[in-house]
Design a protein around this motif. Structure first.
Motif, PDB file in Angstrom:
ATOM      1  N   TYR A 169      74.527 109.235  -3.479  1.00  0.00           N
ATOM      2  CA  TYR A 169      74.021 109.418  -2.127  1.00  0.00           C
ATOM      3  C   TYR A 169      72.656 110.111  -2.188  1.00  0.00           C
ATOM      4  O   TYR A 169      72.506 111.147  -2.832  1.00  0.00           O
ATOM      5  CB  TYR A 169      74.988 110.267  -1.298  1.00  0.00           C
ATOM      6  CG  TYR A 169      76.308 109.592  -1.021  1.00  0.00           C
ATOM      7  CD1 TYR A 169      76.455 108.714   0.057  1.00  0.00           C
ATOM      8  CD2 TYR A 169      77.413 109.813  -1.836  1.00  0.00           C
ATOM      9  CE1 TYR A 169      77.664 108.078   0.307  1.00  0.00           C
ATOM     10  CE2 TYR A 169      78.636 109.185  -1.588  1.00  0.00           C
ATOM     11  CZ  TYR A 169      78.749 108.326  -0.519  1.00  0.00           C
ATOM     12  OH  TYR A 169      79.942 107.692  -0.267  1.00  0.00           O
ATOM     13  N   LEU A 170      71.671 109.524  -1.525  1.00  0.00           N
ATOM     14  CA  LEU A 170      70.343 110.126  -1.428  1.00  0.00           C
ATOM     15  C   LEU A 170      70.309 110.931  -0.132  1.00  0.00           C
ATOM     16  O   LEU A 170      70.292 110.357   0.962  1.00  0.00           O
ATOM     17  CB  LEU A 170      69.260 109.046  -1.427  1.00  0.00           C
ATOM     18  CG  LEU A 170      69.344 108.019  -2.570  1.00  0.00           C
ATOM     19  CD1 LEU A 170      68.223 107.002  -2.447  1.00  0.00           C
ATOM     20  CD2 LEU A 170      69.307 108.710  -3.918  1.00  0.00           C
ATOM     21  N   CYS A 205      77.985 111.541  -6.190  1.00  0.00           N
ATOM     22  CA  CYS A 205      76.913 112.528  -6.368  1.00  0.00           C
ATOM     23  C   CYS A 205      75.976 112.503  -5.172  1.00  0.00           C
ATOM     24  O   CYS A 205      75.570 111.439  -4.704  1.00  0.00           O
ATOM     25  CB  CYS A 205      76.124 112.213  -7.642  1.00  0.00           C
ATOM     26  SG  CYS A 205      74.647 113.223  -7.884  1.00  0.00           S
ATOM     27  N   ALA A 206      75.607 113.690  -4.691  1.00  0.00           N
ATOM     28  CA  ALA A 206      74.572 113.826  -3.663  1.00  0.00           C
ATOM     29  C   ALA A 206      73.286 114.265  -4.356  1.00  0.00           C
ATOM     30  O   ALA A 206      73.238 115.355  -4.939  1.00  0.00           O
ATOM     31  CB  ALA A 206      74.985 114.847  -2.615  1.00  0.00           C
ATOM     32  N   LEU A 207      72.282 113.417  -4.345  1.00  0.00           N
ATOM     33  CA  LEU A 207      70.996 113.744  -4.958  1.00  0.00           C
ATOM     34  C   LEU A 207      70.089 114.361  -3.903  1.00  0.00           C
ATOM     35  O   LEU A 207      69.882 113.775  -2.829  1.00  0.00           O
ATOM     36  CB  LEU A 207      70.349 112.484  -5.533  1.00  0.00           C
ATOM     37  CG  LEU A 207      68.950 112.654  -6.137  1.00  0.00           C
ATOM     38  CD1 LEU A 207      69.004 113.523  -7.381  1.00  0.00           C
ATOM     39  CD2 LEU A 207      68.339 111.294  -6.466  1.00  0.00           C
ATOM     40  N   VAL A 246      74.465 102.799  -4.340  1.00  0.00           N
ATOM     41  CA  VAL A 246      73.514 103.816  -3.887  1.00  0.00           C
ATOM     42  C   VAL A 246      73.457 103.763  -2.369  1.00  0.00           C
ATOM     43  O   VAL A 246      73.306 102.683  -1.788  1.00  0.00           O
ATOM     44  CB  VAL A 246      72.108 103.581  -4.475  1.00  0.00           C
ATOM     45  CG1 VAL A 246      71.131 104.642  -3.952  1.00  0.00           C
ATOM     46  CG2 VAL A 246      72.153 103.592  -6.000  1.00  0.00           C
ATOM     47  N   CYS A 247      73.577 104.904  -1.725  1.00  0.00           N
ATOM     48  CA  CYS A 247      73.545 104.980  -0.265  1.00  0.00           C
ATOM     49  C   CYS A 247      72.488 105.989   0.159  1.00  0.00           C
ATOM     50  O   CYS A 247      72.542 107.153  -0.233  1.00  0.00           O
ATOM     51  CB  CYS A 247      74.920 105.403   0.271  1.00  0.00           C
ATOM     52  SG  CYS A 247      74.987 105.599   2.068  1.00  0.00           S
ATOM     53  N   ALA A 248      71.513 105.543   0.939  1.00  0.00           N
ATOM     54  CA  ALA A 248      70.446 106.425   1.419  1.00  0.00           C
ATOM     55  C   ALA A 248      70.783 106.942   2.812  1.00  0.00           C
ATOM     56  O   ALA A 248      71.033 106.158   3.729  1.00  0.00           O
ATOM     57  CB  ALA A 248      69.114 105.684   1.438  1.00  0.00           C
TER      58      ALA A 248
END
Length: 276
Positions: free
Chosen positions: A6-7, A78-80, A107-109
């Motif tokens: 997660y972005l 993971c949260a980036l 990947v999720c923004a």
């Protein structure tokens, strides 16, 4: 099954800008990958969250990125986050996203704060078409080469800049685009001392020579005026070649760049320059 990266955008100054969805994503993630854990822990404390954290920044994209990938492949989420703003935009998260994409890791923004969009919106410059150029190089020659490539750019240009480089950058911008080119300097966006200075490149360069800059800046520079079709001549090209040669380019490289920027025939311009 792989977990999800997660972005998560973080506030660029005001903690109140964290969205409910961003906070919920941080709460639900198995761990947080942070640019600087000392910065990110303040946000987590503000949200009353306790999460396992790892570091991921431009100096450890190889082994730090692999550590995140390994945990994602094991099924963790993971949260980036970066210190401020949207991950993967002018940020080493770009490389991590590319690696995830190659491995089919989801990947999720999450939408949220982004300094370049905030600055563009408040700048007063044209917003319909723009180009984000990020941070310019520290090396003066490389910086000027980058700016030279933008001489004919008609879209609004956005740059990030640190205070210790601002004065030199403004002077280079004025030298390349002309001192009268409109500029909006956006300083400390969303913070207590936020400032929007709408001026010109020449005036800004002169001001900050006398007033040492403080804080982080986003520079929003108006693009070049469109060139009317049919009005650019080989003489115009020759004048640009002379200017570029005065800046250190060889005759051949000067002709190549001038022809490309002005839409002229390289061979005709070269023949004219040689016979000058």
């Amino acid at each position: 099954m792989a977990g999800t990266l997660y972005l998560v955008p973080t506030p660029i100054g005001n903690l109140g800008d964290i969205s409910r969805r961003a906070a919920e994503t941080l709460a639900q993630a198995d761990f947080v990958a942070a640019e600087d854990t000392r910065v990110s822990i303040k946000l987590l404390n503000h949200l009353e969250l306790k999460k396992p954290m790892v570091t991921y920044h431009r100096h450890n994209t190889d082994w730090g990125g692999q550590a995140v990938i390994d945990r994602l492949m094991a099924g963790e989420s993971c949260a980036l986050v970066t210190d401020a703003g949207t991950p993967a935009v002018s940020d080493p998260g770009e490389e991590l996203v590319a690696r995830c994409a190659a491995l089919d890791i989801p990947v999720c923004a999450i939408p949220g704060p982004c300094a370049l969009v905030t600055a563009l919106a408040v700048s007063g410059q044209p917003t319909g078409r723009f180009t984000f150029e990020g941070f310019l190089a520290m090396n003066k020659k490389n910086r000027r080469t980058h700016l030279d490539s933008l001489r004919g750019e008609e879209r609004t240009m956005i740059f990030y800049e640190a205070p210790h480089k601002l004065t030199a950058t403004l002077q280079d911008l004025a030298d390349v685009f002309g001192p009268d080119r409109p500029l909006s300097l956006c300083r400390e966006l969303t913070k207590l001392h936020e400032e929007i200075r709408r001026t010109t490149l020449g005036e800004a360069a002169a001001f900050y020579r006398e007033n040492p800059p403080k804080g982080e800046f986003v520079l929003v520079v108006r693009g070049a005026e469109p060139q009317p079709e049919g009005e650019v001549t080989l003489e115009d090209g020759l004048a640009l070649v002379d200017k570029l040669r005065g800046e250190g380019l060889s005759l051949r490289d000067g002709v190549k760049r001038a022809a490309k920027e002005l839409g002229l025939s390289r061979n005709q311009l070269y023949d004219l320059a040689v016979g000058k």
